[in-house]
Design a protein around this motif. Sequence first.
Motif, PDB file in Angstrom:
ATOM      1  N   ASN A   1       2.289   1.933  -3.389  1.00 33.56           N
ATOM      2  CA  ASN A   1       1.122   2.354  -4.316  1.00 33.56           C
ATOM      3  C   ASN A   1       0.802   3.734  -4.070  1.00 33.56           C
ATOM      4  OD1 ASN A   1       0.450   0.051  -5.750  1.00 33.56           O
ATOM      5  ND2 ASN A   1      -1.090  -0.681  -4.423  1.00 33.56           N
ATOM      6  N   SER A   2       0.853   4.289  -2.947  1.00 34.76           N
ATOM      7  CA  SER A   2       0.437   5.695  -2.469  1.00 34.76           C
ATOM      8  C   SER A   2       1.573   6.640  -2.424  1.00 34.76           C
ATOM      9  CB  SER A   2      -0.274   5.531  -1.172  1.00 34.76           C
ATOM     10  OG  SER A   2      -1.266   4.517  -1.074  1.00 34.76           O
TER      11      SER A   2
ATOM     12  N   LYS B   1      -6.095   7.475   3.818  1.00 31.81           N
ATOM     13  CA  LYS B   1      -6.394   5.766   3.893  1.00 31.81           C
ATOM     14  C   LYS B   1      -5.257   5.246   4.236  1.00 31.81           C
ATOM     15  CE  LYS B   1      -7.294   1.640   0.767  1.00 31.81           C
ATOM     16  NZ  LYS B   1      -8.747   1.365   1.262  1.00 31.81           N
ATOM     17  N   LEU B   2      -3.908   5.669   3.967  1.00 29.86           N
ATOM     18  CA  LEU B   2      -2.631   4.849   4.450  1.00 29.86           C
ATOM     19  C   LEU B   2      -2.395   5.604   5.966  1.00 29.86           C
ATOM     20  CD1 LEU B   2      -0.180   3.291   3.756  1.00 29.86           C
ATOM     21  CD2 LEU B   2       1.055   5.490   2.951  1.00 29.86           C
TER      22      LEU B   2
ATOM     23  N   GLN C   1       0.886  -1.028  -0.110  1.00 29.52           N
ATOM     24  CA  GLN C   1      -0.065   0.096   0.088  1.00 29.52           C
ATOM     25  C   GLN C   1       0.899   1.233   0.014  1.00 29.52           C
ATOM     26  OE1 GLN C   1      -3.415  -0.346   2.558  1.00 29.52           O
ATOM     27  NE2 GLN C   1      -3.677   2.236   2.678  1.00 29.52           N
TER      28      GLN C   1
ATOM     29  N   TYR D   1       1.573   9.782  -4.765  1.00 26.63           N
ATOM     30  CA  TYR D   1       0.740  10.826  -4.583  1.00 26.63           C
ATOM     31  C   TYR D   1       0.849  11.587  -3.168  1.00 26.63           C
ATOM     32  CZ  TYR D   1      -1.406   8.007  -8.174  1.00 26.63           C
ATOM     33  OH  TYR D   1      -1.634   7.467  -9.501  1.00 26.63           O
ATOM     34  N   ILE D   2       0.945  10.748  -2.192  1.00 27.54           N
ATOM     35  CA  ILE D   2       1.368  11.596  -0.697  1.00 27.54           C
ATOM     36  C   ILE D   2       2.615  12.533  -0.834  1.00 27.54           C
ATOM     37  CG2 ILE D   2       1.841  11.292   1.420  1.00 27.54           C
ATOM     38  CD1 ILE D   2       0.427   8.469   1.065  1.00 27.54           C
TER      39      ILE D   2
ATOM     40  N   THR E   1      -7.482  11.204  -0.622  1.00 27.97           N
ATOM     41  CA  THR E   1      -7.928  10.061  -0.292  1.00 27.97           C
ATOM     42  C   THR E   1      -6.939   8.948  -0.044  1.00 27.97           C
ATOM     43  OG1 THR E   1      -9.779  10.440  -1.519  1.00 27.97           O
ATOM     44  CG2 THR E   1      -9.246   7.850  -1.186  1.00 27.97           C
ATOM     45  N   LEU E   2      -6.006   8.814  -0.781  1.00 26.98           N
ATOM     46  CA  LEU E   2      -4.922   7.912  -0.474  1.00 26.98           C
ATOM     47  C   LEU E   2      -3.855   8.118   0.765  1.00 26.98           C
ATOM     48  CD1 LEU E   2      -3.522   7.519  -4.211  1.00 26.98           C
ATOM     49  CD2 LEU E   2      -4.697   5.698  -2.894  1.00 26.98           C
ATOM     50  N   THR E   3      -3.913   9.440   1.038  1.00 22.81           N
ATOM     51  CA  THR E   3      -3.053  10.008   2.226  1.00 22.81           C
ATOM     52  C   THR E   3      -3.678   9.629   3.487  1.00 22.81           C
ATOM     53  OG1 THR E   3      -2.050  12.139   1.085  1.00 22.81           O
ATOM     54  CG2 THR E   3      -2.200  12.054   3.331  1.00 22.81           C
TER      55      THR E   3
ATOM     56  N   LYS F   1      -5.406  12.343  -4.157  1.00 19.30           N
ATOM     57  CA  LYS F   1      -4.254  12.508  -3.247  1.00 19.30           C
ATOM     58  C   LYS F   1      -4.737  12.549  -1.907  1.00 19.30           C
ATOM     59  CE  LYS F   1      -1.693  15.272  -6.730  1.00 19.30           C
ATOM     60  NZ  LYS F   1      -1.211  16.745  -7.049  1.00 19.30           N
TER      61      LYS F   1
ATOM     62  N   ILE G   1      -5.161   0.959  -7.411  1.00 22.39           N
ATOM     63  CA  ILE G   1      -5.745   1.905  -6.583  1.00 22.39           C
ATOM     64  C   ILE G   1      -7.057   2.293  -6.932  1.00 22.39           C
ATOM     65  CG2 ILE G   1      -5.474   4.317  -6.513  1.00 22.39           C
ATOM     66  CD1 ILE G   1      -2.388   4.152  -6.629  1.00 22.39           C
TER      67      ILE G   1
END
Length: 302
Positions: free
Chosen positions: A187-188, A249-250, A184, A191-192, A245-247, A243, A222
């Motif tokens: 993957n992220s 979520k992680l 994860q 973007y983060i 959302t992924l931040t 960006k 993703i």
Amino acid sequence: MDNNRKLSFDEQVEWLEDHNVNIKDVDRCKYYLKQKNYFYKLIGYVKRFNGDDKKIIDSFEKLIDISTLDMELRYCLLPLCLDIEHWIKTYILRIVTNDPNEDGYNIVNQVINSDTNPEDFKRKLFSSVSYYDMNQEFVIQPEYDGFYHNPPIWIILEISSIGKLRSFIKYMSKQRPGNKDLFQINNSIKYINKLRNSCAHNREILTEDIYSNYNSRIPHNIYTSLRNDNFSKAQLYKSLFLKITLTLKLHKRLCSNETHLHRIMELQEWIKRTQRFQEFYRTDDIFTIFFSDVKNIVNTYK
């Protein structure tokens, strides 16, 4: 009017009016431009959202509010990114420490030598503690000079921001294909890192694409993961939405419940703040829709 030159404050007011920004109190507008926020930062929103066929930012009051909300959102998002950065560094070091076959030097050598230009990549890793002198010689600060030839991972983690760790995460995820955390993160992290840099360098983020852009590319894993979290296709094709959302979520996956709850509360306060001047925003306003998007993200990962 040519805005590629320095404009007087009177000309700045005229530029805004020429671009469909209604100014009720010219003196107040000039005071704000002189004392509160500079014109050349504000016009990014006008250029992005106003034009011949659209007038989303139709008043100076709304322009001020959008600029303020942008700043306050960055203040909420940057700590999320920094929390993740700290956790990733701790996690990398923990994996290395627990691996009897890893001395902390091998992983760095493997990652550097796998780059297409190892020496250039190493210089980038040390860029925060180095400079080029008057003769264009690469010089490393004395306290780090002894580590340059054969750097250990703990030194790399000390001097690197999250963006410089992407190659290490990629390497480790390949070495440990069953590790879901590394999967994860890998993957992220791109973007983060982009979101972190925008927030850290005080760049406007609400001028990014908060419209859906179906010409952009989202990696399949993703896209599938976030669709399973009940986000719509239209939402995922908004660059800033993706960006954030992924931040979040992680952050929920990696950080402690206490830390995550604290960041969630900060974002919830920002969401409340968006309601302060509801008269500026229609139900179909692009900003109103985006505010609702952020609320959706927060409610999903709180």
